[in-house]
Design an enzyme around this catalytic site. Structure first.
Site, mmCIF file in Angstrom:
data_model
loop_
_atom_site.group_PDB
_atom_site.id
_atom_site.type_symbol
_atom_site.label_atom_id
_atom_site.label_comp_id
_atom_site.label_asym_id
_atom_site.label_seq_id
_atom_site.Cartn_x
_atom_site.Cartn_y
_atom_site.Cartn_z
ATOM 1 N N ASN A 10 0.871 -1.179 0.000
ATOM 2 C CA ASN A 10 0.000 0.000 0.000
ATOM 3 C C ASN A 10 0.909 1.230 0.000
ATOM 4 O O ASN A 10 1.489 1.572 1.027
ATOM 5 C CB ASN A 10 -0.896 -0.029 1.253
ATOM 6 C CG ASN A 10 -1.738 1.231 1.393
ATOM 7 O OD1 ASN A 10 -1.787 2.057 0.484
ATOM 8 N ND2 ASN A 10 -2.397 1.380 2.527
ATOM 9 N N LYS A 12 0.151 4.243 -0.264
ATOM 10 C CA LYS A 12 -0.490 5.436 0.320
ATOM 11 C C LYS A 12 -0.265 6.641 -0.614
ATOM 12 O O LYS A 12 -0.256 6.464 -1.823
ATOM 13 C CB LYS A 12 0.010 5.661 1.753
ATOM 14 C CG LYS A 12 -0.192 4.382 2.608
ATOM 15 C CD LYS A 12 -0.006 4.578 4.079
ATOM 16 C CE LYS A 12 -0.226 3.243 4.798
ATOM 17 N NZ LYS A 12 -0.106 3.366 6.241
ATOM 18 N N HIS A 96 -9.625 1.343 5.282
ATOM 19 C CA HIS A 96 -8.323 1.541 5.936
ATOM 20 C C HIS A 96 -8.495 2.504 7.111
ATOM 21 O O HIS A 96 -9.281 3.451 7.028
ATOM 22 C CB HIS A 96 -7.310 2.099 4.923
ATOM 23 C CG HIS A 96 -5.907 2.038 5.437
ATOM 24 N ND1 HIS A 96 -5.424 2.942 6.354
ATOM 25 C CD2 HIS A 96 -4.900 1.165 5.197
ATOM 26 C CE1 HIS A 96 -4.160 2.624 6.640
ATOM 27 N NE2 HIS A 96 -3.822 1.547 5.947
ATOM 28 N N GLU A 98 -6.780 4.885 8.055
ATOM 29 C CA GLU A 98 -6.532 6.296 7.708
ATOM 30 C C GLU A 98 -7.779 6.912 7.065
ATOM 31 O O GLU A 98 -8.065 8.094 7.257
ATOM 32 C CB GLU A 98 -5.295 6.404 6.796
ATOM 33 C CG GLU A 98 -4.020 6.163 7.610
ATOM 34 C CD GLU A 98 -2.852 5.570 6.850
ATOM 35 O OE1 GLU A 98 -2.869 5.546 5.610
ATOM 36 O OE2 GLU A 98 -1.906 5.113 7.518
ATOM 37 N N GLU A 168 -5.172 -4.623 10.908
ATOM 38 C CA GLU A 168 -4.131 -3.601 11.070
ATOM 39 C C GLU A 168 -4.384 -2.837 12.370
ATOM 40 O O GLU A 168 -5.188 -1.897 12.393
ATOM 41 C CB GLU A 168 -4.179 -2.605 9.912
ATOM 42 C CG GLU A 168 -3.924 -3.212 8.562
ATOM 43 C CD GLU A 168 -3.397 -2.162 7.576
ATOM 44 O OE1 GLU A 168 -2.308 -2.370 7.047
ATOM 45 O OE2 GLU A 168 -4.065 -1.136 7.365
ATOM 46 N N GLY A 174 2.736 2.620 10.857
ATOM 47 C CA GLY A 174 3.699 3.697 10.670
ATOM 48 C C GLY A 174 4.395 4.124 11.944
ATOM 49 O O GLY A 174 4.941 5.226 12.021
ATOM 50 N N SER A 214 3.611 -1.785 10.518
ATOM 51 C CA SER A 214 5.064 -1.814 10.740
ATOM 52 C C SER A 214 5.699 -3.162 10.414
ATOM 53 O O SER A 214 6.653 -3.575 11.066
ATOM 54 C CB SER A 214 5.402 -1.387 12.177
ATOM 55 O OG SER A 214 5.041 -0.029 12.364
#
Ligand code: 13P
Length: 255
Positions: A10, A12, A96, A98, A168, A174, A214
């Protein structure tokens, strides 16, 4: 092995067309005809077409990072499943964290997108995961179950094996704070048990559950060795050919 491992990059909001092509070519050179694992790369919308061309004739598939649930209309800034299909996209990341956190996407909207993706023959990658507060207050499994049940609402037995689930934990994305293999496996088992309740053992055993947060070449071997971790959804480490390829090779070794 009932489930072939799946490694998804991904990207992003990274990589323009030309950077994306360079990275794609490096990945192709190393693992472009790999059949022991499935590989999907998900560039930003603007690089889908060029990366798609670079992937022609390869086993690596093209994914998008989001889409709208409607087919067309006055939705400024959005793209539909059909638009993605026209660019030879086969997979789409949905829900996701985010998108949920920064763009206010609710379970209901994610579930509409899942249905729209399946109706357009796109394979949705349904993302789930708890925040740090939710983990610390002991509500991880309740959150994961709510997101899973809602995402799969109206997904039939015929469709479920086209869905990919990605666990996730938000606190691991991250941050370099990876979930331990035991923490990840515990949640993956929970997801598998829930899928079994909803769809029966035979189908639940076929659904791939990815881990994301991560993942790096150093921690991938232990995570990918867990019985219910069927691959990974990789952010940062997918932006550099070497680390992405290393994780792909770890998945091949893990079988
Ligand atoms: P990182 O691998 O950068 O933690 O991102 C994970 C992720 O969000 C993939 O979708």
């Amino acid at each position: 092995m009932i489930r072939k491992k799946l490694i998804v990059g991904n990207w992003k909001m990274n990589k323009s067309g030309s950077d994306g092509i360079t990275l794609t070519r490096e990945i192709i050179e190393a693992v472009g005809r790999e059949v022991a694992v499935d590989i999907v790369i998900c560039p930003p919308f603007t690089a889908l077409e060029s990366v798609g061309h670079a992937l022609e004739g390869q086993t690596i598939k093209l994914g998008a990072q989001n889409m709208h649930s409607d087919k067309r209309g006055a939705f400024t800034g959005e793209v539909s499943a059909e638009m993605l299909r026209a660019l030879f996209v086969t997979h789409v990341i949905l829900g996701h964290s985010e998108r949920r956190t920064y763009f206010g996407e609710m379970d209901n909207f994610v579930s509409k997108k899942i249905r729209a993706a399946l109706a357009a023959q796109l394979r949705p990658i349904l993302c789930l995961g708890e925040t740090l507060i939710e983990r610390e207050t002991g509500s991880t499994l309740a959150v994961v179950q709510r997101q899973l049940d809602s995402g799969l609402r109206e997904v039939s037995k015929d469709q479920i094996t086209s869905v990919i689930v990605a666990y996730e934990p938000v606190w691991a994305i991250g941050t370099n704070k990876v979930a331990t293999a035991a923490q990840a496996q515990e949640t993956h088992t929970f997801i598998r048990v829930r899928l079994t309740e909803l769809y029966g053992t035979a189908l639940a055993q076929k659904v791939r559950i990815l881990y994301g947060g991560s993942m790096k070449p150093a921690n991938a071997p232990e995570l990918l060795a867990q019985p219910d971790i069927d691959g990974s959804l990789i952010g940062g480490a997918s932006l550099e050919a070497r680390s992405f390829i290393d994780i792909v090779k770890t998945a091949i070794a893990a079988g």
